[in-house]
Write an enzyme that holds these catalytic residues in place. Structure first.
Site, mmCIF file in Angstrom:
data_model
loop_
_atom_site.group_PDB
_atom_site.id
_atom_site.type_symbol
_atom_site.label_atom_id
_atom_site.label_comp_id
_atom_site.label_asym_id
_atom_site.label_seq_id
_atom_site.Cartn_x
_atom_site.Cartn_y
_atom_site.Cartn_z
ATOM 1 N N SER A 1 0.841 -1.192 0.000
ATOM 2 C CA SER A 1 0.000 0.000 0.000
ATOM 3 C C SER A 1 0.874 1.238 0.000
ATOM 4 C CB SER A 1 -0.894 0.021 1.244
ATOM 5 O OG SER A 1 -1.560 1.261 1.389
ATOM 6 N N TYR B 1 -0.118 0.243 10.634
ATOM 7 C CA TYR B 1 -0.446 -0.167 9.264
ATOM 8 C C TYR B 1 0.740 0.096 8.345
ATOM 9 C CZ TYR B 1 -2.923 -0.427 4.788
ATOM 10 O OH TYR B 1 -3.318 -0.752 3.506
#
Length: 322
Positions: free
Chosen positions: A157, A183
């Protein structure tokens, strides 16, 4: 090769004219979103897909559309895999090894995002444990099943820009927990894992790459509050407007899954091996901090020595060597 695809390309556009008959593919996270679309596109072009999911009942319902669009001998089988439990990971890997059939491509798609602080069944911080350590253990255990000439595609990501991995405190035992930092660490780890896996396996013709699907509204956003995603997009667009750039737009799910299938089946192996891709192309290295959601990859996520160090730390954490 000449790249003719971009941010708005869909899975069907990327796979147009490509026959995947005879190809066998493993996709994790086939109970929703990108995993379902990835599986659908592949079986529609003739691939035999093994889909892994934590909740098989949910996956059965979610993949009805996949089975409805099988063509040219394509098929879908489901297996149970809970990436937040090493016992489940090892059991799933053992079953695949006992079966013995090879895979042409493994797409490590499953993951969680911005989860509240918690731990996996083995005591790892939830996001690092699920997104990285679960896949690290699983993929390495079945590495011998990736056929020569095959590929590993790790779903990463642009969120890797939030943080580099922290090899001293991966479980936030001494660091204040922030869901986005956690994350970011896990997504950087996904990229670094691809870098080192590629280095270790390229001699036998197996390559690995990491991809950013783009900003997409899927179940991955379930931990965000109402309006949180929209607020993030608004903030990013303020930054882009200040730079004189076009606004950021969320992708559709078929657009989001396009880079995964492009990296797995369309791009030349030497073009993507050991690298990070977005918008169906190899991303450029950028250190521009102005927007953490735009294209490009941070240099630390491709650092070969950092990748080796993460590999060693990961083996230490799971108490297993590969």
């Amino acid at each position: 090769m000449t790249n003719v695809f971009g941010a708005t390309s869909t899975t069907e556009e990327v796979l147009s004219g490509i026959d995947l008959s005879g190809k066998r593919v493993l996709v994790t996270g086939v109970s929703a979103g990108l995993g379902v679309e990835t599986a659908r596109a592949l079986v529609a072009h003739g691939a035999k897909v093994v889909g892994a999911a934590r909740d098989l009942a949910k996956a059965e319902g979610a993949t009805a559309i996949v089975r409805a669009e099988t063509a040219n001998g394509g098929s879908l089988d489901l297996i149970a895999l809970d990436l937040a439990s090493l016992a489940s990971v090892r059991a799933c890997a053992d079953a695949l090894l006992a079966d013995g059939r090879l895979f042409d491509v493994v797409i490590a798609n499953a993951g969680v995002m911005a989860a509240p602080f918690g731990h996996t069944a083995d005591g790892f911080e939830t996001q690092f444990g699920t997104n990285h350590l679960g896949h690290f253990t699983f993929v390495n255990r079945i590495a011998s099943l990736i056929a020569p000439g095959g590929r590993l595609v790790n779903l990463a990501s642009s969120g890797h820009r939030f943080a580099d991995v922290d090899l001293e405190d991966p479980n936030f035992e001494h660091t204040a927990y922030d869901p986005w930092i956690a994350y970011g660490r896990s997504k950087t780890a996904n990229i670094l894992f691809a870098v080192e896996f590629d280095r270790r396996h390229m001699a036998r013709g197996v390559r690995a790459t990491a991809v950013h699907p783009g900003g997409i509204r899927t179940e991955l956003t379930r931990h965000l509050g109402d309006g949180a995603l929209e607020a993030m997009v608004d903030k990013v667009n303020e930054e882009l407007a200040a730079q004189g750039k076009s606004p950021f737009e969320l992708k559709s799910i078929p657009q989001g899954a396009a880079t995964s299938v492009w990296a797995g089946f369309v791009a030349a192996a030497d073009e993507v091996g050991g690298l990070y891709c977005d918008n169906c192309q190899v991303a450029t290295v950028t250190e521009n901090p102005a927007s953490r959601i735009s294209e490009g990859v941070r240099a630390y996520a491709l650092d070969a020595e950092r990748a080796k160090a993460l590999w060693n730390k990961s083996e230490e954490m799971i108490d297993e060597r590969f």
